[in-house]
Design a protein around this motif. Structure first.
Motif, PDB file in Angstrom:
ATOM      1  N   ASP A   1       0.827  -1.214   0.071  1.00 16.47           N
ATOM      2  CA  ASP A   1      -0.050  -0.015  -0.160  1.00 16.47           C
ATOM      3  C   ASP A   1       0.989   1.307   0.036  1.00 16.47           C
ATOM      4  OD1 ASP A   1      -1.888   1.900   0.121  1.00 16.47           O
ATOM      5  OD2 ASP A   1      -2.726   1.112   1.967  1.00 16.47           O
ATOM      6  N   ILE A   2       1.094   1.964  -1.006  1.00 17.56           N
ATOM      7  CA  ILE A   2       1.751   3.167  -1.263  1.00 17.56           C
ATOM      8  C   ILE A   2       0.986   4.212  -1.788  1.00 17.56           C
ATOM      9  CG2 ILE A   2       4.201   2.111  -1.479  1.00 17.56           C
ATOM     10  CD1 ILE A   2       3.507   2.315  -4.495  1.00 17.56           C
ATOM     11  N   SER A   3      -0.204   4.286  -1.383  1.00 13.53           N
ATOM     12  CA  SER A   3      -1.239   5.430  -1.630  1.00 13.53           C
ATOM     13  C   SER A   3      -0.872   6.609  -1.035  1.00 13.53           C
ATOM     14  CB  SER A   3      -2.587   5.074  -1.001  1.00 13.53           C
ATOM     15  OG  SER A   3      -2.895   4.823   0.127  1.00 13.53           O
ATOM     16  N   SER A   4      -1.434   7.757  -1.701  1.00 14.00           N
ATOM     17  CA  SER A   4      -1.182   9.116  -1.004  1.00 14.00           C
ATOM     18  C   SER A   4       0.191   9.484  -0.945  1.00 14.00           C
ATOM     19  CB  SER A   4      -1.842   9.304   0.270  1.00 14.00           C
ATOM     20  OG  SER A   4      -3.084   9.093   0.293  1.00 14.00           O
ATOM     21  N   ASN A   5       0.820   8.953  -2.089  1.00 13.04           N
ATOM     22  CA  ASN A   5       2.746   9.446  -2.188  1.00 13.04           C
ATOM     23  C   ASN A   5       2.553  10.410  -3.316  1.00 13.04           C
ATOM     24  OD1 ASN A   5       4.246   8.276  -0.075  1.00 13.04           O
ATOM     25  ND2 ASN A   5       2.957   6.634  -0.617  1.00 13.04           N
TER      26      ASN A   5
ATOM     27  N   ILE B   1      -1.969  -4.304  -4.927  1.00  9.99           N
ATOM     28  CA  ILE B   1      -1.273  -2.839  -4.863  1.00  9.99           C
ATOM     29  C   ILE B   1      -2.179  -1.786  -4.974  1.00  9.99           C
ATOM     30  CG2 ILE B   1      -0.577  -2.689  -7.316  1.00  9.99           C
ATOM     31  CD1 ILE B   1       2.132  -1.422  -6.396  1.00  9.99           C
ATOM     32  N   ASN B   2      -1.705  -0.859  -3.967  1.00 12.66           N
ATOM     33  CA  ASN B   2      -2.763   0.084  -3.844  1.00 12.66           C
ATOM     34  C   ASN B   2      -1.876   1.401  -4.359  1.00 12.66           C
ATOM     35  OD1 ASN B   2      -4.491   2.177  -3.299  1.00 12.66           O
ATOM     36  ND2 ASN B   2      -4.801   1.578  -1.103  1.00 12.66           N
ATOM     37  N   LEU B   3      -2.142   2.016  -5.493  1.00  6.01           N
ATOM     38  CA  LEU B   3      -1.445   3.294  -5.938  1.00  6.01           C
ATOM     39  C   LEU B   3      -2.638   4.328  -6.080  1.00  6.01           C
ATOM     40  CD1 LEU B   3       0.176   1.483  -9.166  1.00  6.01           C
ATOM     41  CD2 LEU B   3       1.285   2.277  -6.701  1.00  6.01           C
ATOM     42  N   SER B   4      -3.478   4.450  -4.957  1.00  5.23           N
ATOM     43  CA  SER B   4      -4.593   5.533  -4.874  1.00  5.23           C
ATOM     44  C   SER B   4      -3.891   6.793  -4.669  1.00  5.23           C
ATOM     45  CB  SER B   4      -5.835   5.067  -4.163  1.00  5.23           C
ATOM     46  OG  SER B   4      -6.179   3.658  -4.582  1.00  5.23           O
TER      47      SER B   4
END
Length: 552
Positions: free
Chosen positions: A97-101, A122-125
């Motif tokens: 989870d690398i959301s909000s980057n 994988i979370n790219l949101s």
């Protein structure tokens, strides 16, 4: 190059790091592998620190995380860093989870996914990806990826299709909050593995776009399309072709306004679970009405708004559906289908079994009459306060009597006093036309005090005189020097009265007229007096008279 060697070179590339943001490898090491950092370093200006997973193990090739999940949200990560170190450390990781980057380069995303060979989710949101199309290398593939989250990233649908070409085994795609308005039909691609699609909170208005999603994902089973301003569930496309496997549909907070749109959903061959709450169509109806109307129209639904439908609920709803439309002219086709199943049902009689709580009664006090409507759910105490305000009489002196008008007219009932303040009025079985009579309690008698000083004070004074041997020989000077108010119950008064009324016979009954002593008393008291009565006997008689006055 090992993971530690890469970290030694970070200072050399510090300037580039400041420009590009943090690297994934750097953030990964600080979060999961840096045992030499102090607690203040780990806090990084935060009040709470989460320690995730077990300690990594050291191998000849580098550190390997034992955790299967890596969460690095809101870490200002913009690039991968040491991809080899990442591949070694995350060899067991399945969810990232690398959301909000700060990822904005598709080359970095391609490098990251290639460095995570075993990642399934994988979370790219909420990363600032460019909206334009970026063509990925043909040889690039991510066959293990199962779930891809791109919510709030505002990626164009053309780029979504480009990513789908590299993830042939993808089963779940989340593309919510991306401001999509229309779905095109000329992508020239069909994904056969995707089963779950989340496309909520966009701006899709026509059902035809939803059908085109069915062409793009030919084996779609679950579609979550809530918070879209869909105006209809009807289109020219054949849903048997575009959505043949769809069994779960969420279309909450849409703008449909006709029951024909609900009928259109019944054409979906496999649909058995529906979620729909807030729509202009259902707003005029109560909750139970929405339930039986939706079930009446949709014969194949087994789960509605998260609740599993039982056989009893199904039958009850269908029968209510028949009765609802039996009184209307706009009968749908479904009505006739259900009448063939359950027959023509007559409307149920509306029987109210609860007692009414507003009763018209008559309130009477001192020839004053009011006809009032009262609430019989109140207590006797509350009702008395209400009467106190109407008649302006003291609450402490108020007495209340209830008369059942019918029973009283039949001669089988009389006034019943309401004595219990906490009793509720409806327990008296009050009916329209009954009466309440208000009365006043009598004033409490005021105590009248007498001065019992005369003879006792005089006698005490005379007994202390050493020159006097007998109370009958006291001097006239002593009597004139003492100012005494003679009470009706004084010793002399009682003695005089006794002398006047006594007789010479032993045990003869003597009558004391109390009116002589106390004008307010209208009763006589008989006291037995002997010839040789003493002073104490007279005092006892006076006490008896006083006690009788008090009791009255």
């Amino acid at each position: 190059m090992s993971f530690f060697l890469y970290l030694k070179n970070i200072q050399i590339n510090m300037a580039a790091t400041e420009v590009l943001g943090r690297s994934f490898s750097d953030a990964l090491y600080e979060r999961y592998c840096d045992f030499e950092s102090t607690f203040d370093d780990l806090k990084n200006d935060c009040d709470i620190v989460f320690f995730v997973g077990s300690s990594p193990k050291q191998t000849e090739s580098g550190l390997i995380l034992n955790a299967s999940t890596v969460v690095l949200t809101d870490e200002r990560i913009s690039h991968v860093g040491d991809s080899r170190a990442v591949a070694i450390s995350c060899s067991h990781v399945e969810l990232v989870d690398i959301s909000s980057n700060a990822f904005s380069d598709w080359h970095e995303i391609s490098l990251l996914l290639s460095s995570l060979p075993h990642v399934k989710t994988i979370n790219l949101s909420f990363n600032p990806f460019p909206s334009n199309l970026h063509i990925l290398p043909v040889e690039l593939q991510w066959p293990n990826l199962n779930t891809l989250c791109l919510n709030g990233s505002h990626i164009g649908l053309e780029m979504i299709v480009e990513l789908l070409k590299k993830t042939q085994n993808l089963e779940e795609l989340q593309i919510c909050s991306n401001d999509y308005t229309k779905i095109s039909s000329d992508y020239g691609f069909q994904h056969e593995s995707l089963k779950r699609l989340y496309i909520s909170n966009n701006n899709i208005t026509d059902w035809q776009s939803i059908c085109r999603l069915g062409h793009l994902f030919s084996h779609l089973e679950t579609l979550i399309a809530s918070d879209n301003p869909l105006e209809s569930f009807r289109s020219d496309d054949d849903v048997n072709i575009c959505l043949p496997y769809l069994h779960t549909l969420s279309v909450d907070k849409v703008q449909v306004s006709e029951w024909d749109d609900i009928v259109a959903l019944t054409k979906l061959p496999c649909l058995n679970a529906l979620r729909i709450h807030l729509t202009p169509l259902l707003k005029p109806y109560q909750k139970d009405e929405r339930f039986f109307l939706l079930l009446g129209y949709m014969k194949n639904i087994i789960k509605l708004n998260g609740s599993v439908i039982t056989a009893n609920e199904r039958e009850t709803s269908e029968r209510r559906f028949i009765r609802y439309y039996s009184q209307r002219d706009d009968k749908p086709q479904r009505y006739f289908e259900l009448t063939e199943k359950h027959g023509n049902l007559k409307p149920l009689v509306d029987i109210k079994i609860r007692a009414p709580y507003l009763i018209n009664v008559r309130l009477i006090y001192n020839q004053i009459t009011y006809d009032k409507e009262i609430d019989v759910r109140q207590t006797v105490q509350q009702f008395k306060k209400y009467l106190h305000e109407i008649f302006q009489i003291p609450l402490t002196r108020l007495r209340l009597f209830y008369i059942d008008d019918f029973a009283f007219s039949m001669g089988v009932g009389g006034p019943e006093e309401l004595k219990y303040p906490r009793r509720v009025l409806h327990t008296y079985n009050i009916h329209d036309g009954d009466q309440f009579h208000v009365d006043l309690k009598p004033d409490a008698p005021k105590p009248q005090h007498s001065n019992r000083t005369a003879d006792i004070t005089q006698r005490n004074k005379k007994s202390t005189d050493g020159n006097t041997t007998n109370s009958s020989t006291s001097s006239d000077d002593d009597k004139t020097n003492i100012s005494i108010e003679i009470s009706p119950f004084s010793f002399d008064s009682l003695q005089k009265l006794t002398e006047e009324k006594s007789t010479n016979n032993n045990n003869q009954t003597t009558t004391i007229e109390l009116d002589y002593l106390y004008p307010s008393i209208d009763k006589n008291i008989e006291i037995k007096v002997n010839d040789d009565d003493h002073d104490d006997d007279l005092l006892l008689a006076a006490a008896a008279a006083c006690n009788n006055i008090k009791t009255k």
